[in-house]
Design a protein around this motif. Structure first.
Motif, mmCIF file in Angstrom:
data_model
loop_
_atom_site.group_PDB
_atom_site.id
_atom_site.type_symbol
_atom_site.label_atom_id
_atom_site.label_comp_id
_atom_site.label_asym_id
_atom_site.label_seq_id
_atom_site.Cartn_x
_atom_site.Cartn_y
_atom_site.Cartn_z
ATOM 1 N N ILE A 95 -97.273 -66.209 22.371
ATOM 2 C CA ILE A 95 -97.147 -66.084 20.952
ATOM 3 C C ILE A 95 -96.182 -64.809 20.538
ATOM 4 O O ILE A 95 -95.172 -64.911 20.026
ATOM 5 N N ALA A 105 -92.759 -65.750 22.109
ATOM 6 C CA ALA A 105 -92.052 -66.897 21.326
ATOM 7 C C ALA A 105 -91.793 -66.273 19.948
ATOM 8 O O ALA A 105 -90.689 -66.683 19.448
ATOM 9 N N MET A 106 -92.434 -65.445 19.343
ATOM 10 C CA MET A 106 -91.921 -64.466 18.236
ATOM 11 C C MET A 106 -90.685 -63.885 18.414
ATOM 12 O O MET A 106 -89.779 -63.786 17.727
ATOM 13 N N GLN A 122 -87.794 -66.095 19.884
ATOM 14 C CA GLN A 122 -87.588 -67.265 18.885
ATOM 15 C C GLN A 122 -87.620 -68.533 19.631
ATOM 16 O O GLN A 122 -86.482 -69.200 19.528
ATOM 17 N N TYR A 123 -88.554 -68.951 19.919
ATOM 18 C CA TYR A 123 -88.623 -70.451 20.721
ATOM 19 C C TYR A 123 -90.137 -71.247 20.153
ATOM 20 O O TYR A 123 -90.764 -70.728 19.618
ATOM 21 N N PHE A 124 -89.902 -72.414 20.203
ATOM 22 C CA PHE A 124 -90.990 -73.148 19.958
ATOM 23 C C PHE A 124 -91.989 -73.372 21.217
ATOM 24 O O PHE A 124 -91.617 -73.143 22.210
ATOM 25 N N HIS A 129 -91.530 -73.884 25.263
ATOM 26 C CA HIS A 129 -90.202 -74.190 24.579
ATOM 27 C C HIS A 129 -90.451 -75.695 24.273
ATOM 28 O O HIS A 129 -89.674 -76.683 24.251
ATOM 29 N N GLU A 149 -91.521 -78.251 20.964
ATOM 30 C CA GLU A 149 -91.807 -78.704 19.649
ATOM 31 C C GLU A 149 -92.150 -79.952 19.494
ATOM 32 O O GLU A 149 -92.671 -80.863 20.428
ATOM 33 N N PHE A 162 -96.147 -74.303 17.405
ATOM 34 C CA PHE A 162 -95.806 -72.899 17.002
ATOM 35 C C PHE A 162 -94.350 -72.799 16.670
ATOM 36 O O PHE A 162 -93.453 -73.555 17.583
ATOM 37 N N PRO A 163 -93.758 -72.559 15.700
ATOM 38 C CA PRO A 163 -94.324 -71.959 14.286
ATOM 39 C C PRO A 163 -94.500 -73.162 13.281
ATOM 40 O O PRO A 163 -95.015 -72.807 12.161
ATOM 41 N N ASN A 215 -98.026 -69.783 12.822
ATOM 42 C CA ASN A 215 -97.364 -68.777 13.503
ATOM 43 C C ASN A 215 -97.950 -67.665 13.883
ATOM 44 O O ASN A 215 -97.799 -66.609 14.283
ATOM 45 N N GLU A 216 -99.607 -67.774 13.897
ATOM 46 C CA GLU A 216 -100.402 -66.912 14.520
ATOM 47 C C GLU A 216 -101.607 -67.563 15.287
ATOM 48 O O GLU A 216 -102.060 -68.630 15.066
ATOM 49 N N ARG A 263 -97.699 -62.292 9.045
ATOM 50 C CA ARG A 263 -96.664 -61.547 9.848
ATOM 51 C C ARG A 263 -95.675 -60.823 8.790
ATOM 52 O O ARG A 263 -95.513 -61.242 7.722
ATOM 53 N N ARG A 296 -81.557 -75.940 23.194
ATOM 54 C CA ARG A 296 -82.733 -76.489 22.548
ATOM 55 C C ARG A 296 -82.890 -75.867 21.143
ATOM 56 O O ARG A 296 -81.987 -74.902 20.670
ATOM 57 N N LYS A 297 -83.767 -76.463 20.549
ATOM 58 C CA LYS A 297 -84.116 -76.100 19.141
ATOM 59 C C LYS A 297 -84.797 -74.626 18.919
ATOM 60 O O LYS A 297 -85.415 -74.273 19.953
ATOM 61 N N LYS A 298 -84.140 -74.171 17.946
ATOM 62 C CA LYS A 298 -84.674 -72.640 17.926
ATOM 63 C C LYS A 298 -85.240 -72.338 16.427
ATOM 64 O O LYS A 298 -84.522 -72.837 15.551
ATOM 65 N N PRO A 299 -86.337 -71.991 16.295
ATOM 66 C CA PRO A 299 -87.104 -71.541 14.808
ATOM 67 C C PRO A 299 -86.512 -70.317 14.408
ATOM 68 O O PRO A 299 -86.030 -69.320 15.241
ATOM 69 N N GLY A 300 -86.008 -70.382 13.087
ATOM 70 C CA GLY A 300 -85.313 -69.012 12.554
ATOM 71 C C GLY A 300 -86.347 -67.931 12.244
ATOM 72 O O GLY A 300 -87.724 -68.280 12.104
ATOM 73 N N GLU A 324 -88.923 -69.203 9.390
ATOM 74 C CA GLU A 324 -90.037 -69.979 9.827
ATOM 75 C C GLU A 324 -91.061 -69.151 10.448
ATOM 76 O O GLU A 324 -92.435 -69.344 10.094
ATOM 77 N N LEU A 325 -90.587 -67.905 11.216
ATOM 78 C CA LEU A 325 -91.541 -67.197 12.041
ATOM 79 C C LEU A 325 -92.360 -66.330 11.059
ATOM 80 O O LEU A 325 -93.259 -66.069 11.074
ATOM 81 N N ASN A 353 -93.277 -67.300 8.048
ATOM 82 C CA ASN A 353 -94.190 -68.182 7.209
ATOM 83 C C ASN A 353 -95.520 -67.667 6.838
ATOM 84 O O ASN A 353 -96.158 -67.243 7.684
#
Ligand SMILES: Nc1ncnc2c1ncn2[C@@H]1O[C@H](COP(=O)(O)OP(=O)(O)O)[C@@H](O)[C@H]1O
Ligand SMILES: [Mg+2]
Lengths: 156, 477
Positions: A22, A25-26, A29-31, A83, A85, A123-124, A128-129, B196, B227-231, B234-235, B237
Motif C-alpha cells: 500500500i 502503491a501510494m 501511484q500504481y494499482f 500492478h 487493476e 487499490f485504490p 485506498n487504505e 488520506r 500500464r494504467k496509473k491512478p491519479g 483517486e488516491l 478518495n
C-alpha cells in the motif's frame, strides 16, 4: 517466515508485505489488488493439510513470481497482485478458480474434486487504505460463498 | 522468550491442566492455573496474565460464560479456547465473542506452541500499532504550534470553524510561513482525519506530467503509458488533497480541476469513463492570485471556486512575538531528533533573531535552529548576521562593559557567547575572527566539502572560496 505446511508466507510476514504494498502503491501511484481464496468445503483436518498444500502450489503457478501469497487463517490464502487493476484481477482470479476446479486432487480412495471461492478488492478503486481493502475483499468472499461457492467476486 | 510472560491455564481436569502447564513452561513462559471459572476471573484480576488458555467444557460456569466475563473485565487479554470434538457450535460462539483462537483436544504439543506464538505475536503487533498511532498523534499535535499571537489564534479559530465542513479552503501567504501545516491541521481536525492526506505540488512539474499525476492515465494513453496509473485524486478518495502552489498550475489544467471541484468526477488521461471521487480540496499559493486573474494566468471561475474560505498566514516579521516559542519548539524538536542537548539560545542571539526580518519565514528560522543543534554551537547563526556586518541594528540592547567573549584566532576555538556580549566592543576585527573561525569550523565539519559548507553558511560558493583565500584557510592546518 513460511507456513510449514503450505510453504507460503505466514500471517505476520504477509501482513508486512501488504502494508508495504500500500505504501509503495501510494508513493509510486500504481494499482494492485488483494485476493482472499478459500476452499468451499471445510474438510476434516486430516486431509486438509494435504489439500491446502496442493492448492498453494496451484495458486503459485497461476500468479507471477512477483506476486505475494500468504496463509492468513487455518483455511485461507491471501494474494497480492501487484500492478493489477480490476479487469486483470478478475481474469487472474478466474484462472485460479478454474485451475483448481479442474484439478484432480489425489486421495487414498482415488481422485477427488475441490473448488474454491475468491473475494477480491482493488487499490485504490475499491479502497485506498489497508483496513477497507481487507474489509472489502472479505465481504466479497462471503458473497462468493453465499452464492454457492466456486465463484470469484469483486466489488462493482 | 526471555521476558517470561505469564499464561493462565483454566481447566477443570487436573491431569490436563498440569500437562498443559508443563508444556507451556517448557516453551519458556510462566504459568498459573485455575480449576474453575470463578478462580480464573480472580486470577485474571490479580495477576493480569498475557494470555489465557481455557477449556470450554467446565462444570458450573462453562467456558463461554467465563469468556464473556473475561471480555467484560479485561477485553485486551487474548484467550485461546480448548475444545473437545463435536463442540463446533460453541467454538464458533466463542470466536464470535472474541476468543483469539482455538485448539481441538487431543492436540500435539507443537500445535499449542504454534498457536500461543501466533496469538502473542498478534497481541504484540496490536500493541505496537497502538503505540505507533499514539506517537503519530503526538507528533501531529507537537508539530504545529499555535503560539499566543493574535494572528495565529485567529487562524486557529478559522481552522476549527471550517474543519468539519467540506468547504474548499485557499491558504495564502509567503513561502515558509506554514501554509502546509495549516492544511494538515484542517485535515487533522476534520471528520476525514483518519483518511488520506495527499499532497501534490503544482510547481516545477510540466503540464502534461502534472495532469497524469493528478488524474492518472489509461494504459496506452500516450507513448510510454505501458500500464494504467491512478491519479492523486483517486488516491486521496474519502480524504483530503492538498494542491500546493496552485498559482503555478497551467490554465488548461485549471479547467479540468474546476470540473472535479464542481462534479466530483473526472476522466483519466486517455480514458472516457468518469472516475467518481469524494475528496476535500485545500489549495495553497504564495502568489497574488487577484493579479494573476487580471493578467489572465489564472481562471477567474476557479479562483472564486477555490477562494470560498481563504486563510492568510502572515509573514513571520509581522508576528515576531512568536519567535521565542518557535525557537523553543525547534530546539526541543531537533535536540531530540539528533540526540543533542542544546536547549536554549543566548540572549544575544535571541535579540538578533527578534530584530531580523526573516524573508524565509518560519522555514528559515527552523533551518537555522536545526543548524545550531547539529553543529552544537551558535556560531554558524552568528556568522549569518556577521556577514551582514554593519547593518545589525543599533537598537539591540547591549552591555557596554562586557568584553567580547571571543578568543584569539590562534587558540583555535571560539567560545559561543551565551549570556549576551557587547556588540559595540566587538571591532570589525573581532567580527572577522568570528567569521574566520566559523568558516574553519564548518569546513572541518564538512571535511572541506566546500559546496556543503557554502550551503550551511548560506553564502555562494564563490563567496566562500573568496573568504578561504582572504583568511588564508588551508586544509592542512
Ligand atoms: N506554527 C508553526 N509551528 C511549527 N512549525 C512551523 C509552524 N509554521 C511553520 N512551521 C515549519 O516551517 C516549515 C515551513 O512550513 P510550510 O507549512 O511548509 O510552509 P509553506 O507551505 O507556507 O511554504 C515547516 O518545516 C513547518 O514545519
Ligand atoms: Mg509549502
Amino acid at each position: 517466515m513460511f507456513d510449514i505446511h503450505t510453504k507460503v508466507l505466514e500471517r505476520d510476514v504477509f501482513q508486512y508485505f501488504l502494508d508495504l504494498e500500500i505504501k509503495k502503491a501510494m508513493r509510486y501511484q500504481y494499482f494492485f489488488s488483494l485476493l482472499i481464496i478459500e476452499p468451499d468445503l471445510t474438510v476434516d483436518s486430516g486431509i486438509r493439510a494435504e489439500i491446502l498444500k496442493t492448492m498453494a502450489e496451484l495458486i503459485k503457478e497461476e500468479v507471477r513470481t512477483t506476486d505475494v501469497i500468504g496463509r492468513m487463517g487455518k483455511n485461507n490464502f491471501y494474494v497480492i497482485l501487484s500492478h493489477a487493476e480490476t479487469s486483470n484481477t478478475l481474469s487472474v482470479a478466474e484462472r485460479i478458480r478454474s485451475r483448481i476446479e479442474s484439478y484432480s486432487f489425489t486421495r487414498k480412495n482415488g481422485g477427488a474434486k475441490e473448488t474454491i471461492s475468491v473475494g477480491g478488492a482493488c487499490f485504490p478503486t475499491h479502497a485506498n487504505e489497508l483496513g477497507n481493502l481487507v474489509r472489502n475483499a472479505t465481504k466479497m468472499i462471503y458473497e462468493a460463498k453465499n452464492n454457492g461457492g466456486n465463484k470469484v467476486c469483486l466489488p462493482n | 522468550m526471555d521476558k517470561k510472560e505469564l499464561i493462565l491455564i483454566v481447566d477443570d481436569e487436573d491431569e490436563m491442566r498440569s500437562y498443559i502447564e508443563k508444556l507451556v513452561t517448557s516453551f519458556g513462559y510462566q504459568t498459573s492455573s485455575a480449576s474453575n471459572g470463578a478462580e480464573a476471573l480472580e486470577k485474571l484480576n490479580a495477576m493480569n496474565p498475557a494470555l489465557i488458555i481455557m477449556d470450554l467444557m467446565m462444570p458450573e460456569m462453562d467456558g463461554i460464560e467465563v469468556l464473556g466475563r473475561i471480555k467484560e473485565q479485561n477485553g485486551n487479554t487474548p484467550v485461546i479456547i480448548l475444545s473437545g470434538h463435536g463442540d463446533t457450535k460453541n467454538v464458533v460462539r466463542a470466536m464470535k465473542m472474541g476468543a483469539s483462537d482455538f485448539i481441538n483436544k487431543p492436540f500435539e504439543p507443537e500445535v499449542i506452541r504454534h498457536t500461543i506464538n501466533q496469538v502473542m505475536e498478534k497481541k504484540n503487533l496490536i500493541l505496537e500499532v497502538k503505540r505507533l498511532k499514539e506517537e503519530m498523534g503526538k507528533q501531529i499535535s507537537y508539530d504545529i504550534l499555535f503560539s499566543n499571537s493574535k494572528k495565529m489564534t485567529d487562524i486557529k479559530s478559522i481552522i476549527e470553524q471550517v474543519a468539519e465542513t467540506n468547504i474548499t479552503v485557499l491558504v495564502r501567504g509567503e513561502s515558509g510561513t506554514g501554509k502546509e501545516l495549516v492544511a494538515r491541521a484542517i485535515h487533522a481536525a476534520s471528520l476525514r482525519h483518519d483518511k488520506r492526506f495527499v499532497k501534490i505540488s503544482c510547481v516545477a512539474i510540466p503540464e502534461t506530467l502534472l495532469e497524469t499525476e493528478l488524474f492518472g492515465h489509461e494504459k496506452g494513453a500516450f507513448t510510454g503509458a505501458t500500464r494504467k496509473k491512478p491519479g492523486k485524486f483517486e488516491l486521496a478518495n474519502d480524504g483530503t488533497i492538498f494542491l500546493d502552489e496552485i498559482g503555478d498550475m497551467h490554465p488548461s489544467l485549471q479547467a479540468k480541476l474546476l470540473q472535479v471541484l464542481q462534479d466530483g468526477e473526472f476522466a483519466r488521461v486517455g480514458g472516457e469513463k468518469d472516475v467518481k471521487v469524494d475528496v476535500r480540496v485545500i489549495a495553497a499559493t504564495n502568489r497574488d492570485l487577484e493579479i494573476a486573474v487580471r493578467e489572465g494566468g489564472f481562471r477567474e471561475d476557479l479562483f472564486y471556486r477555490l477562494n470560498v474560505v481563504s486563510i492568510v498566514v502572515p509573514p513571520l516579521r509581522e508576528r515576531k512575538e512568536e519567535i521565542p516559542f518557535l525557537v523553543e519548539h525547534f530546539l526541543r524538536k531537533y535536540s531530540q531528533q539528533y540526540n543533542k542537548s542544546f536547549t536554549t539560545l543566548s540572549n544575544e542571539t535571541m535579540t538578533r533573531f527578534m530584530n531580523y526580518d526573516w524573508p524565509g519565514n518560519v522555514r528559515e528560522l527552523e533551518n537555522m535552529i536545526k543548524r545550531v543543534v547539529v553543529l552544537g554551537n551558535e556560531n554558524a547563526v552568528l556568522t549569518r548576521f556577521a556577514f551582514k556586518g554593519a547593518d545589525i541594528q543599533s537598537d539591540i540592547q547591549y552591555n557596554i562593559n562586557e568584553k567580547p567573549k571571543v578568543k584569539a584566532a590562534d587558540s583555535g576555538r571560539v567560545i559561543p557567547p551565551d549570556n549576551g556580549f557587547s556588540l559595540r566592543s566587538i571591532s570589525k576585527k573581532a567580527l572577522a575572527e568570528v567569521e574566520r573561525e566559523t568558516i574553519k569550523d564548518i569546513l572541518l565539519k564538512t571535511r572541506w566539502n566546500r559546496r556543503e559548507a557554502s550551503r550551511l553558511l548560506k553564502v555562494s560558493y564563490k563567496a566562500l572560496l573568496n573568504k578561504i583565500k582572504v583568511y588564508e584557510l588551508d586544509k592542512r592546518l
